[in-house]
Design a protein around this motif. Sequence first.
Motif, PDB file in Angstrom:
ATOM      1  N   UNK A 274      45.767  79.900  66.341  1.00  0.00           N
ATOM      2  CA  UNK A 274      46.386  81.208  66.554  1.00  0.00           C
ATOM      3  C   UNK A 274      45.371  82.230  67.055  1.00  0.00           C
ATOM      4  N   UNK A 275      44.162  82.193  66.510  1.00  0.00           N
ATOM      5  CA  UNK A 275      43.128  83.128  66.963  1.00  0.00           C
ATOM      6  C   UNK A 275      42.754  82.887  68.421  1.00  0.00           C
ATOM      7  N   UNK A 276      42.720  81.630  68.823  1.00  0.00           N
ATOM      8  CA  UNK A 276      42.385  81.314  70.216  1.00  0.00           C
ATOM      9  C   UNK A 276      43.458  81.813  71.180  1.00  0.00           C
ATOM     10  N   UNK A 277      44.679  81.944  70.695  1.00  0.00           N
ATOM     11  CA  UNK A 277      45.775  82.433  71.529  1.00  0.00           C
ATOM     12  C   UNK A 277      45.938  83.951  71.466  1.00  0.00           C
ATOM     13  N   UNK A 278      45.164  84.595  70.614  1.00  0.00           N
ATOM     14  CA  UNK A 278      45.307  86.037  70.391  1.00  0.00           C
ATOM     15  C   UNK A 278      44.446  86.801  71.399  1.00  0.00           C
ATOM     16  N   UNK A 279      45.061  87.577  72.299  1.00  0.00           N
ATOM     17  CA  UNK A 279      44.273  88.321  73.287  1.00  0.00           C
ATOM     18  C   UNK A 279      43.341  89.338  72.655  1.00  0.00           C
ATOM     19  N   UNK A 280      43.659  89.790  71.462  1.00  0.00           N
ATOM     20  CA  UNK A 280      42.796  90.758  70.790  1.00  0.00           C
ATOM     21  C   UNK A 280      41.468  90.135  70.367  1.00  0.00           C
ATOM     22  N   UNK A 281      41.410  88.794  70.338  1.00  0.00           N
ATOM     23  CA  UNK A 281      40.186  88.107  69.935  1.00  0.00           C
ATOM     24  C   UNK A 281      39.532  87.383  71.105  1.00  0.00           C
TER      25      UNK A 281
END
Length: 320
Positions: A274-281
């Motif tokens: 999920x973090x890898x898909x999060x543009x904020x990260x």
Amino acid sequence: MAEQIAETVTTDGTNVFEATTFDEWAQRMSNRFVRLQLSTTRPDDFHAVLHGRSYDEISLSRIEADAHQVDRLQDFICAGEARYFKFSLILAGAGLVVQDGREAVLGPGDMALYDTSRPYSSFFEDGTESLVLVFPQEALSLSGENASRVTARALSSEHGTGRLVEPFLRGLAGTLDLPSGSGGIMLAHNALDLVNTLIHTELGGTTWRPDARLEAVAEVQQFIERNLAASDLTPARIAAAHYMSTRRLHYLFEGVGTTVTSWIKARRLERCRRDLADPALAAATITQVAQRWGFSDSAHFSRVFRAAFGTSPSEYRRAC
């Protein structure tokens, strides 16, 4: 024939299918996820519309249809085929779901879970509108034994966790054409998290008195979820936090068909995905994402990520 079924894919990725005959609807729905048998008392005067979106392996569909019945027959269930859960929210109208010897009568705001790996039937009145989530069974942290406890049970939006889950899902149903890309993926997984929370809340209730072993597993799983980022999240620490031996801890997880370490790894991998898909990260390196969720070795993380999702972390991030 399949080629005669018209389905529109809009610019935002929403699939729209409108059936003006029951044969069209039966053919489209019986091939959508798993093999189904559909029937109606009004085959010559039937209308239905489906708006659908897919994010990763989660499918969301808003369906409005005239009265019909859906049957997942034992003869249709094949060994080795993909195993899905379906989760329905009735937005308007009324329905009925039958599985595992139970019947769930559903009205507006009611929700229910059913399992495609076992026979079920569902019935819908004229003008019933519903939101249906379909997702792989492994996406829900639920053992087969626990699944059979919650299928075909009406989950109300009038009390408990259902009061929080239903408004989010209803809002999502009304805006399927809006979320896209990584934002859509995150919303779909948020919806699945809420479904997971609702189901586990029901398991922890007193409606059908789950046994002490299942209650203990649910409590440990919640502890793991709260402490996924901790580098010292070991079976020994988990057992000590729950005043039990590591031997008993391993025994509890054997009862739900997994191990403690496998459960921790799977939940950490899901958080990393999920973090890898999060543009904020996007500015965070893959190593930083891995370390954030307890993976200290980047090479090991890449191997287990590929094994779990069929792609490397960097390839997955580029595709989002």
